[in-house]
Design a protein around this motif. Sequence first.
Motif, mmCIF file in Angstrom:
data_model
loop_
_atom_site.group_PDB
_atom_site.id
_atom_site.type_symbol
_atom_site.label_atom_id
_atom_site.label_comp_id
_atom_site.label_asym_id
_atom_site.label_seq_id
_atom_site.Cartn_x
_atom_site.Cartn_y
_atom_site.Cartn_z
ATOM 1 N N ASN A 175 0.876 -1.171 0.000
ATOM 2 C CA ASN A 175 0.000 0.000 0.000
ATOM 3 C C ASN A 175 0.914 1.222 0.000
ATOM 4 N N PRO A 195 -1.521 10.345 0.546
ATOM 5 C CA PRO A 195 -2.508 9.393 0.049
ATOM 6 C C PRO A 195 -1.812 8.099 -0.378
ATOM 7 N N HIS A 196 -2.594 7.028 -0.509
ATOM 8 C CA HIS A 196 -2.005 5.727 -0.812
ATOM 9 C C HIS A 196 -2.607 5.090 -2.051
ATOM 10 N N PHE A 220 -3.421 1.558 -3.005
ATOM 11 C CA PHE A 220 -3.536 0.268 -2.359
ATOM 12 C C PHE A 220 -3.230 -0.867 -3.339
ATOM 13 N N ARG A 273 -5.186 10.816 -6.950
ATOM 14 C CA ARG A 273 -5.023 11.027 -5.512
ATOM 15 C C ARG A 273 -4.361 12.388 -5.226
ATOM 16 N N ASN A 279 -10.802 11.264 -0.059
ATOM 17 C CA ASN A 279 -11.482 10.403 0.899
ATOM 18 C C ASN A 279 -10.486 10.045 2.008
ATOM 19 N N PRO A 280 -10.829 10.274 3.278
ATOM 20 C CA PRO A 280 -9.890 9.982 4.377
ATOM 21 C C PRO A 280 -9.384 8.547 4.385
ATOM 22 N N ASP A 281 -10.148 7.617 3.797
ATOM 23 C CA ASP A 281 -9.700 6.220 3.757
ATOM 24 C C ASP A 281 -8.403 6.064 2.987
ATOM 25 N N TYR A 282 -8.153 6.984 2.025
ATOM 26 C CA TYR A 282 -6.932 6.905 1.229
ATOM 27 C C TYR A 282 -5.717 7.477 1.971
ATOM 28 N N GLN A 296 -4.805 6.559 5.084
ATOM 29 C CA GLN A 296 -4.365 5.646 6.132
ATOM 30 C C GLN A 296 -4.192 4.244 5.558
ATOM 31 N N GLY A 297 -3.482 3.422 6.295
ATOM 32 C CA GLY A 297 -3.292 2.043 5.861
ATOM 33 C C GLY A 297 -2.080 1.813 4.987
#
Length: 219
Positions: A110, A124-125, A127, A144, A154-157, A159-160
Amino acid sequence: ADLKEKVEGEKPVEEPVYEEVELTNIRKNIAENMYESLQSTAQLTLDTSFDAREILQYRKKIKNKQEEMELENITLNDLILFAVSRTLNNHPRLNAHFVDNKLRLFENVNLGMAVDTERGLMVPHIFQADLKSLNQISREAKKRIEECKSGSINPDYLQGGTFTVTNLGTLDIESFTPVLNPPQTGILGVNTIIQRVKEEEGELINYSGMKLSLTFEHR
Protein backbone atom coordinates in the motif's frame (compact mmCIF):
# COMPACT_ATOMS: atom_id res chain seq x y z
CA ALA A 1 29.13 66.11 28.53
CA ASP A 2 29.61 64.72 25.02
CA LEU A 3 29.01 61.18 26.31
CA LYS A 4 25.85 62.29 28.17
CA GLU A 5 24.46 63.97 25.06
CA LYS A 6 25.27 60.88 22.98
CA VAL A 7 23.50 58.52 25.41
CA GLU A 8 20.46 60.77 25.79
CA GLY A 9 20.27 61.19 22.02
CA GLU A 10 20.20 57.48 21.28
CA LYS A 11 16.86 55.93 20.41
CA PRO A 12 15.72 52.89 22.39
CA VAL A 13 16.01 49.54 20.60
CA GLU A 14 12.83 48.96 18.61
CA GLU A 15 10.93 45.70 19.05
CA PRO A 16 11.06 43.52 15.93
CA VAL A 17 7.92 43.59 13.83
CA TYR A 18 6.30 40.19 13.28
CA GLU A 19 3.08 38.50 12.39
CA GLU A 20 1.82 35.56 14.42
CA VAL A 21 0.11 32.85 12.39
CA GLU A 22 -2.09 30.23 14.01
CA LEU A 23 -1.53 26.73 12.63
CA THR A 24 -4.48 24.98 11.07
CA ASN A 25 -5.63 21.74 12.68
CA ILE A 26 -4.12 19.65 9.91
CA ARG A 27 -0.75 21.40 10.28
CA LYS A 28 -0.91 20.88 14.05
CA ASN A 29 -1.48 17.17 13.46
CA ILE A 30 1.40 17.03 10.98
CA ALA A 31 3.72 18.78 13.45
CA GLU A 32 2.71 16.44 16.27
CA ASN A 33 3.12 13.35 14.09
CA MET A 34 6.57 14.39 12.88
CA TYR A 35 7.71 15.18 16.43
CA GLU A 36 6.35 11.86 17.65
CA SER A 37 8.06 10.07 14.74
CA LEU A 38 11.48 11.47 15.62
CA GLN A 39 11.00 10.88 19.36
CA SER A 40 9.72 7.31 19.21
CA THR A 41 11.82 5.69 16.46
CA ALA A 42 15.47 4.98 15.70
CA GLN A 43 15.76 6.54 12.25
CA LEU A 44 18.75 6.16 9.96
CA THR A 45 19.08 7.60 6.44
CA LEU A 46 21.30 6.19 3.72
CA ASP A 47 22.03 8.05 0.48
CA THR A 48 23.03 6.48 -2.80
CA SER A 49 22.74 7.35 -6.48
CA PHE A 50 22.09 5.42 -9.67
CA ASP A 51 22.60 5.88 -13.38
CA ALA A 52 19.25 7.26 -14.55
CA ARG A 53 19.94 7.07 -18.30
CA GLU A 54 17.97 3.88 -18.79
CA ILE A 55 14.87 5.04 -16.92
CA LEU A 56 14.94 8.37 -18.79
CA GLN A 57 15.23 6.58 -22.12
CA TYR A 58 12.34 4.29 -21.20
CA ARG A 59 10.14 7.24 -20.29
CA LYS A 60 10.97 8.90 -23.62
CA LYS A 61 10.14 5.66 -25.45
CA ILE A 62 6.68 5.23 -23.90
CA LYS A 63 5.97 8.96 -24.18
CA ASN A 64 6.41 8.67 -27.96
CA LYS A 65 3.91 5.80 -27.99
CA GLN A 66 1.47 7.35 -25.51
CA GLU A 67 -1.48 7.72 -27.87
CA GLU A 68 -0.76 4.51 -29.78
CA MET A 69 -0.72 2.44 -26.58
CA GLU A 70 -3.48 4.48 -24.87
CA LEU A 71 -1.22 5.32 -21.97
CA GLU A 72 -1.45 8.00 -19.33
CA ASN A 73 1.18 10.73 -19.36
CA ILE A 74 3.74 8.54 -17.61
CA THR A 75 5.99 10.73 -15.47
CA LEU A 76 9.36 9.92 -13.96
CA ASN A 77 7.65 9.82 -10.57
CA ASP A 78 5.19 7.22 -11.89
CA LEU A 79 8.09 5.04 -13.01
CA ILE A 80 9.70 5.32 -9.58
CA LEU A 81 6.45 4.43 -7.82
CA PHE A 82 6.08 1.40 -10.08
CA ALA A 83 9.69 0.30 -9.48
CA VAL A 84 9.31 0.70 -5.71
CA SER A 85 6.08 -1.31 -5.68
CA ARG A 86 7.94 -4.23 -7.28
CA THR A 87 11.23 -3.86 -5.42
CA LEU A 88 9.59 -4.02 -1.99
CA ASN A 89 8.60 -7.61 -2.65
CA ASN A 90 12.31 -8.43 -2.31
CA HIS A 91 12.62 -6.48 0.97
CA PRO A 92 9.63 -7.45 3.12
CA ARG A 93 10.98 -5.82 6.27
CA LEU A 94 10.68 -2.44 4.57
CA ASN A 95 7.09 -3.15 3.58
CA ALA A 96 6.12 -3.52 7.20
CA HIS A 97 4.94 -1.95 10.44
CA PHE A 98 6.95 -2.03 13.66
CA VAL A 99 4.48 -2.36 16.54
CA ASP A 100 5.17 -3.43 20.14
CA ASN A 101 8.60 -4.77 19.20
CA LYS A 102 7.07 -6.94 16.49
CA LEU A 103 7.24 -6.68 12.71
CA ARG A 104 4.05 -6.94 10.67
CA LEU A 105 5.14 -8.02 7.21
CA PHE A 106 2.52 -7.17 4.58
CA GLU A 107 1.73 -9.35 1.60
CA ASN A 108 0.84 -6.38 -0.62
CA VAL A 109 2.26 -2.88 -1.02
CA ASN A 110 0.00 0.00 0.00
CA LEU A 111 2.21 2.73 -1.40
CA GLY A 112 2.07 6.22 0.08
CA MET A 113 2.99 9.41 -1.80
CA ALA A 114 3.87 12.60 0.07
CA VAL A 115 1.88 15.49 -1.43
CA ASP A 116 2.47 19.14 -0.55
CA THR A 117 -0.80 21.10 -0.40
CA GLU A 118 -1.93 24.49 0.87
CA ARG A 119 -3.46 22.70 3.85
CA GLY A 120 -0.22 20.91 4.65
CA LEU A 121 1.60 17.70 3.82
CA MET A 122 -0.71 14.79 2.97
CA VAL A 123 0.10 11.16 2.18
CA PRO A 124 -2.51 9.39 0.05
CA HIS A 125 -2.01 5.73 -0.81
CA ILE A 126 -2.21 3.49 -3.83
CA PHE A 127 -3.54 0.27 -2.36
CA GLN A 128 -2.08 -3.03 -3.62
CA ALA A 129 0.26 -1.11 -5.90
CA ASP A 130 2.31 -4.25 -6.45
CA LEU A 131 -0.64 -5.78 -8.34
CA LYS A 132 -1.29 -2.75 -10.55
CA SER A 133 0.21 -1.90 -13.93
CA LEU A 134 2.34 1.15 -14.59
CA ASN A 135 -0.61 2.77 -16.35
CA GLN A 136 -2.94 2.09 -13.42
CA ILE A 137 -0.42 3.48 -10.93
CA SER A 138 0.07 6.58 -13.07
CA ARG A 139 -3.67 7.19 -13.35
CA GLU A 140 -4.35 6.62 -9.67
CA ALA A 141 -1.38 8.68 -8.50
CA LYS A 142 -2.55 11.72 -10.46
CA LYS A 143 -6.10 11.30 -9.16
CA ARG A 144 -5.02 11.03 -5.51
CA ILE A 145 -2.69 14.04 -5.83
CA GLU A 146 -5.42 16.18 -7.39
CA GLU A 147 -7.91 15.13 -4.70
CA CYS A 148 -5.42 16.12 -1.98
CA LYS A 149 -4.84 19.54 -3.52
CA SER A 150 -8.55 20.19 -4.01
CA GLY A 151 -9.43 18.98 -0.52
CA SER A 152 -11.77 16.25 -1.80
CA ILE A 153 -9.64 13.26 -0.81
CA ASN A 154 -11.48 10.40 0.90
CA PRO A 155 -9.89 9.98 4.38
CA ASP A 156 -9.70 6.22 3.76
CA TYR A 157 -6.93 6.90 1.23
CA LEU A 158 -4.86 8.68 3.90
CA GLN A 159 -4.36 5.65 6.13
CA GLY A 160 -3.29 2.04 5.86
CA GLY A 161 0.00 2.63 4.06
CA THR A 162 2.89 0.18 4.30
CA PHE A 163 5.67 2.29 2.70
CA THR A 164 6.03 5.90 1.53
CA VAL A 165 7.80 7.73 -1.30
CA THR A 166 8.51 11.46 -1.10
CA ASN A 167 9.84 13.19 -4.22
CA LEU A 168 11.65 16.55 -4.02
CA GLY A 169 13.36 16.20 -7.38
CA THR A 170 11.22 18.91 -8.98
CA LEU A 171 12.56 21.35 -6.36
CA ASP A 172 16.18 20.60 -7.38
CA ILE A 173 16.93 19.03 -4.00
CA GLU A 174 20.07 16.87 -4.16
CA SER A 175 19.76 15.16 -0.77
CA PHE A 176 17.48 15.27 2.27
CA THR A 177 16.37 13.26 5.29
CA PRO A 178 12.85 11.88 4.92
CA VAL A 179 10.96 11.36 8.20
CA LEU A 180 9.27 8.02 8.85
CA ASN A 181 5.51 7.65 9.02
CA PRO A 182 5.23 5.31 12.03
CA PRO A 183 4.53 2.48 12.30
CA GLN A 184 5.99 2.14 8.78
CA THR A 185 9.60 0.95 8.72
CA GLY A 186 10.77 2.82 5.62
CA ILE A 187 10.38 5.92 3.48
CA LEU A 188 12.23 6.68 0.24
CA GLY A 189 13.28 10.22 -0.68
CA VAL A 190 13.74 10.92 -4.39
CA ASN A 191 16.12 13.70 -5.39
CA THR A 192 16.82 15.68 -8.53
CA ILE A 193 18.82 14.40 -11.50
CA ILE A 194 22.29 15.90 -11.82
CA GLN A 195 25.10 15.35 -14.29
CA ARG A 196 27.83 13.10 -12.97
CA VAL A 197 31.08 11.59 -14.28
CA LYS A 198 32.15 7.97 -14.03
CA GLU A 199 34.62 5.59 -15.65
CA GLU A 200 33.16 3.21 -18.21
CA GLU A 201 35.35 0.83 -20.21
CA GLY A 202 38.42 2.86 -19.32
CA GLU A 203 36.93 6.21 -20.33
CA LEU A 204 35.34 9.01 -18.33
CA ILE A 205 31.75 9.63 -19.39
CA ASN A 206 29.02 12.05 -18.36
CA TYR A 207 25.74 10.56 -17.27
CA SER A 208 22.47 11.57 -15.60
CA GLY A 209 22.52 10.44 -11.99
CA MET A 210 19.68 10.43 -9.47
CA LYS A 211 20.24 10.22 -5.72
CA LEU A 212 17.89 8.31 -3.43
CA SER A 213 17.60 8.87 0.32
CA LEU A 214 16.23 5.90 2.26
CA THR A 215 15.20 6.38 5.89
CA PHE A 216 14.42 3.21 7.81
CA GLU A 217 13.66 2.03 11.31
CA HIS A 218 17.10 1.02 12.58
CA ARG A 219 15.73 -1.22 15.30
